[in-house]
Write an enzyme that holds these catalytic residues in place. Structure first.
Site, mmCIF file in Angstrom:
data_model
loop_
_atom_site.group_PDB
_atom_site.id
_atom_site.type_symbol
_atom_site.label_atom_id
_atom_site.label_comp_id
_atom_site.label_asym_id
_atom_site.label_seq_id
_atom_site.Cartn_x
_atom_site.Cartn_y
_atom_site.Cartn_z
ATOM 1 N N CYS A 134 0.882 -1.170 0.000
ATOM 2 C CA CYS A 134 0.000 0.000 0.000
ATOM 3 C C CYS A 134 0.917 1.217 0.000
ATOM 4 C CB CYS A 134 -0.913 0.014 1.226
ATOM 5 S SG CYS A 134 -1.914 1.516 1.353
ATOM 6 N N CYS A 137 -0.407 4.266 2.245
ATOM 7 C CA CYS A 137 -0.600 4.145 3.687
ATOM 8 C C CYS A 137 -0.284 2.735 4.166
ATOM 9 C CB CYS A 137 -2.028 4.559 4.056
ATOM 10 S SG CYS A 137 -2.215 4.757 5.823
ATOM 11 N N SER A 138 -1.327 1.986 4.520
ATOM 12 C CA SER A 138 -1.076 0.698 5.155
ATOM 13 C C SER A 138 -2.227 -0.285 4.961
ATOM 14 C CB SER A 138 -0.825 0.910 6.644
ATOM 15 O OG SER A 138 -1.883 1.688 7.200
ATOM 16 N N CYS A 139 -2.947 -0.166 3.855
ATOM 17 C CA CYS A 139 -4.091 -1.047 3.611
ATOM 18 C C CYS A 139 -3.654 -2.505 3.649
ATOM 19 C CB CYS A 139 -4.723 -0.731 2.253
ATOM 20 S SG CYS A 139 -5.426 0.923 2.173
#
Lengths: 235, 214
Positions: A134, A137-139
């Site tokens: 991702c 971000c941090s999906c």
């Protein structure tokens, strides 16, 4: 991380506020440049302070936070993902359902939750290797893998995986040959991704449960392969 | 926005810090941030991600992952009028809330986390693109939140799937703009030039507004 709860966001006047919050984190020299810059610089203390205030205001109960922590630690996580993968290896009809609609197929195990909408499972084959990132971000597919490890959320992994996937994989210990196609999945929108790793050779005699025990989180992100432990198992 | 968070393709970002079988978190306060984030959905007044992205770049880079989310969470709660900075500094509530908000309780906390969200809309919206269409990332530079990474701008790819109808995240706070999201395949060489591997590709889900016909 991502949130599914839509709501209005007022961005006006935020920049200053964000800077203030950021400065409160402890930049030397500017900490007292404005009023109200005295928040604890130690994040552990700031979290504690925030929790105390929210509890006092009756917005959360500490016991509810404990339940959430327990849920993150014990009810979601890579053991869920490993069960799904092992089932797909032994049951071709399940595998097809998993590839068609990951969210529905994981629900057959009772797995659901935040970050579980539109789960897309991508299959590694002898000619295709998939890897998930991702960049913004941090999906990450929480119901099946739990919270993402720190390295997955590192600036370097997010930055490099799209431009140099083979270099990243090599650095993480996975050499992908030139003949294999590498597909990078940048999960930023509504879908979350899970890699269905290749079943290792020499595992024909293993039960579904034994197979699940072989499947690592990193293999389901696509930065490792599933190894049969048949050779290296004995002490 | 062209923020520091939009990292895809950047170089010089340091070490990945890979650990095999890495733990989910390294300190107790980190998962507490996660829990507070999860518990604050009903009163923080919106998603946190746009707020994380507004952290000034130099600060963002210096902070750890959970520090970023903690900073954004406090910021949002202050903006929403739920807490004040003074209260956090004092670790004590100075005044009661004006409106009553049902608290997250031990009984309902996990249920909420374990419920799969439904952000896909069932509304019928015409799709501008079809499977196999050639599309190009538009040259747009929204000042606020967007899910279009800059590396896709002006690059040409192929529509592989129609994901259905979702609200455009760029329009958060306004009337939601419902449109199709497409899975788009970009060849690695289209994105990164001749030195990229000829077989490789990047796939990414993109809202219709991010794309134009190629």
């Amino acid at each position: 991380m991502d949130e599914s709860d839509a709501g209005s966001v007022d961005r006006r006047g935020f920049i200053k506020g964000a800077a203030a919050g950021a400065l409160a984190a402890g930049s030397p020299g500017v900490l007292h440049a404005q009023d109200h810059q005295d928040m604890p610089s130690d994040p552990a203390l700031r979290v504690k302070a925030l929790e105390s205030v929210l509890v006092e205001k009756g917005l959360v109960e500490s016991a509810a936070l404990d339940v959430l922590v327990d849920t993150f630690e014990n009810r979601v996580g890579p053991r869920n993902g490993a069960q799904v993968v092992a089932r797909a290896w032994v049951d071709p009809a399940y595998k097809q359902r998993l590839l068609d609609d990951g969210t529905a197929a994981m629900a057959e195990f009772g797995f659901s939750g935040w970050q579980g909408e539109k789960l897309t499972v991508v299959e590694n084959t002898p000619t295709v290797h998939n890897v998930i990132v991702c960049t913004l971000c941090s999906c990450y597919p929480w119901p099946l893998l739990g919270l993402a490890p720190t390295w997955y959320k590192s600036d370097a992994y997010r930055a490099r995986t799209v431009v140099d996937p083979r270099g990243v994989l090599r650095e993480l210990g996975l050499q992908v040959s030139d003949e294999i196609e590498v597909r990078v999945w940048d999960s930023n929108a509504a879908s979350r991704y899970l890699v269905l790793p290749e079943r290792p050779e020499g595992t024909d005699s293993l039960s579904e449960e034994q197979l699940a025990a072989l499947v690592s989180r990193d293999a389901m992100i696509g930065v490792a392969k599933v190894e049969s432990t048949v050779d290296g198992d004995a002490p | 926005m062209n923020g520091i968070h939009d990292m895809g393709g950047m170089q010089g970002m340091g070490e990945i810090g890979y650990e095999e079988n890495a733990p989910m978190f390294h300190a107790d306060w980190e998962i507490r941030v996660q829990a507070l984030h999860a518990a604050s959905g009903s009163f923080r007044g919106g998603p946190l991600r746009p707020t994380v992205e507004q952290i000034p770049a130099a600060e963002y880079l210096r902070m750890s992952y959970y520090e970023r989310w903690l900073t954004a969470l406090i910021e949002r709660l202050v903006q929403a009028g739920v807490v004040t900075r003074e209260e956090i500094e004092q670790s004590r509530a100075a005044r009661a809330l004006e409106q009553t908000i049902a608290p997250v309780t031990p009984e309902n906390a996990a249920d909420w986390l374990l419920r799969t969200p439904q952000t896909e809309r069932q509304t019928q919206v015409a799709a501008r693109f079809a499977i196999d269409d050639r599309v190009r990332g538009r040259n747009i530079h929204p000042a606020g939140h967007t899910r279009m990474p800059r590396y896709t701008r002006l690059r040409t790819g192929n529509v592989e799937r129609d994901r259905g109808v979702f609200a455009l995240p760029d329009s958060e706070g306004d009337e939601p703009r419902l449109q199709h999201v497409y899975l788009v395949r970009f060849a690695a060489r289209e994105l990164w030039g001749e030195t990229a591997h000829a077989r490789d590709s990047v796939r990414i889900d993109m809202w219709e507004d991010y794309l134009e016909p190629a």
